[in-house]
Design a protein around this motif. Structure first.
Motif, PDB file in Angstrom:
ATOM      1  N   THR A 136      19.566 -36.181   7.591  1.00  0.00           N
ATOM      2  CA  THR A 136      19.124 -34.989   6.877  1.00  0.00           C
ATOM      3  C   THR A 136      17.611 -34.925   7.006  1.00  0.00           C
ATOM      4  O   THR A 136      16.924 -35.921   6.774  1.00  0.00           O
ATOM      5  N   ASN A 151      23.984 -39.199  11.813  1.00  0.00           N
ATOM      6  CA  ASN A 151      23.689 -37.940  11.138  1.00  0.00           C
ATOM      7  C   ASN A 151      22.513 -38.169  10.202  1.00  0.00           C
ATOM      8  O   ASN A 151      22.537 -39.097   9.393  1.00  0.00           O
ATOM      9  N   ASP A 169      20.847 -32.298   9.909  1.00  0.00           N
ATOM     10  CA  ASP A 169      21.187 -31.299   8.902  1.00  0.00           C
ATOM     11  C   ASP A 169      19.924 -31.000   8.109  1.00  0.00           C
ATOM     12  O   ASP A 169      19.225 -31.922   7.682  1.00  0.00           O
ATOM     13  N   MET A 190      25.019 -27.658   4.936  1.00  0.00           N
ATOM     14  CA  MET A 190      25.684 -28.957   5.038  1.00  0.00           C
ATOM     15  C   MET A 190      25.006 -30.018   4.171  1.00  0.00           C
ATOM     16  O   MET A 190      25.389 -31.175   4.204  1.00  0.00           O
ATOM     17  N   HIS A 203      23.038 -35.955  14.976  1.00  0.00           N
ATOM     18  CA  HIS A 203      23.178 -34.666  14.314  1.00  0.00           C
ATOM     19  C   HIS A 203      22.095 -34.565  13.246  1.00  0.00           C
ATOM     20  O   HIS A 203      21.863 -35.525  12.508  1.00  0.00           O
ATOM     21  N   ARG A 211      21.716 -26.753  11.305  1.00  0.00           N
ATOM     22  CA  ARG A 211      22.222 -27.969  11.948  1.00  0.00           C
ATOM     23  C   ARG A 211      21.848 -27.965  13.420  1.00  0.00           C
ATOM     24  O   ARG A 211      21.774 -26.927  14.050  1.00  0.00           O
ATOM     25  N   ILE A 258      14.321 -28.450  10.020  1.00  0.00           N
ATOM     26  CA  ILE A 258      15.146 -28.582  11.212  1.00  0.00           C
ATOM     27  C   ILE A 258      14.390 -28.167  12.475  1.00  0.00           C
ATOM     28  O   ILE A 258      14.455 -28.854  13.498  1.00  0.00           O
TER      29      ILE A 258
END
Length: 119
Positions: free
Chosen positions: A12, A10, A51, A57, A49, A38, A16
């Protein structure tokens, strides 16, 4: 305790849409939205993933770290928690993952040697 595999990484990211465009165009990954701010990136049997840094999130208080690895194990959560605590590793969060099925358990490997169950 035996770790079976990595479920996902995951990360950040600041933007995005720009990140998704890069992973699709440059690295040929498949993507899908997994909620506001996301995205999930798929390549082979792996996934990442993403975020958005300013998304829902994003890290708030102690609940979510900006980057983590989610591990999968077949070991029951009680045994995992007991093992981690016996090794001096604090377990901050636990939650059900498919409580009506016998799904594998996911562990987030977070900075500071903390492993949290919350995939």
């Amino acid at each position: 305790m035996k770790i079976e595999r990595i479920d996902h990484l995951n990360l950040t990211v600041a933007d995005i849409d720009r990140s998704v465009e890069f992973y699709e165009r440059v690295l040929g990954m498949k993507t899908e939205s997994i909620g506001e701010g996301r995205a999930a990136l798929y390549f082979g049997q792996q996934k990442i993933h993403l975020d958005a840094a300013k998304g829902p999130m994003a890290m708030s208080g102690e609940k979510r770290m900006p980057a983590h690895i989610c591990f999968i194990t077949e070991v029951p959560m009680g045994e995992v928690t007991a093992h981690l605590e016996s090794c001096g590793v604090p377990v901050r969060m636990q939650g059900a993952r498919g409580s009506d099925r016998h799904d594998p358990i996911g562990l987030h490997r977070r900075p500071g040697s903390e492993l949290d169950r919350d995939c």
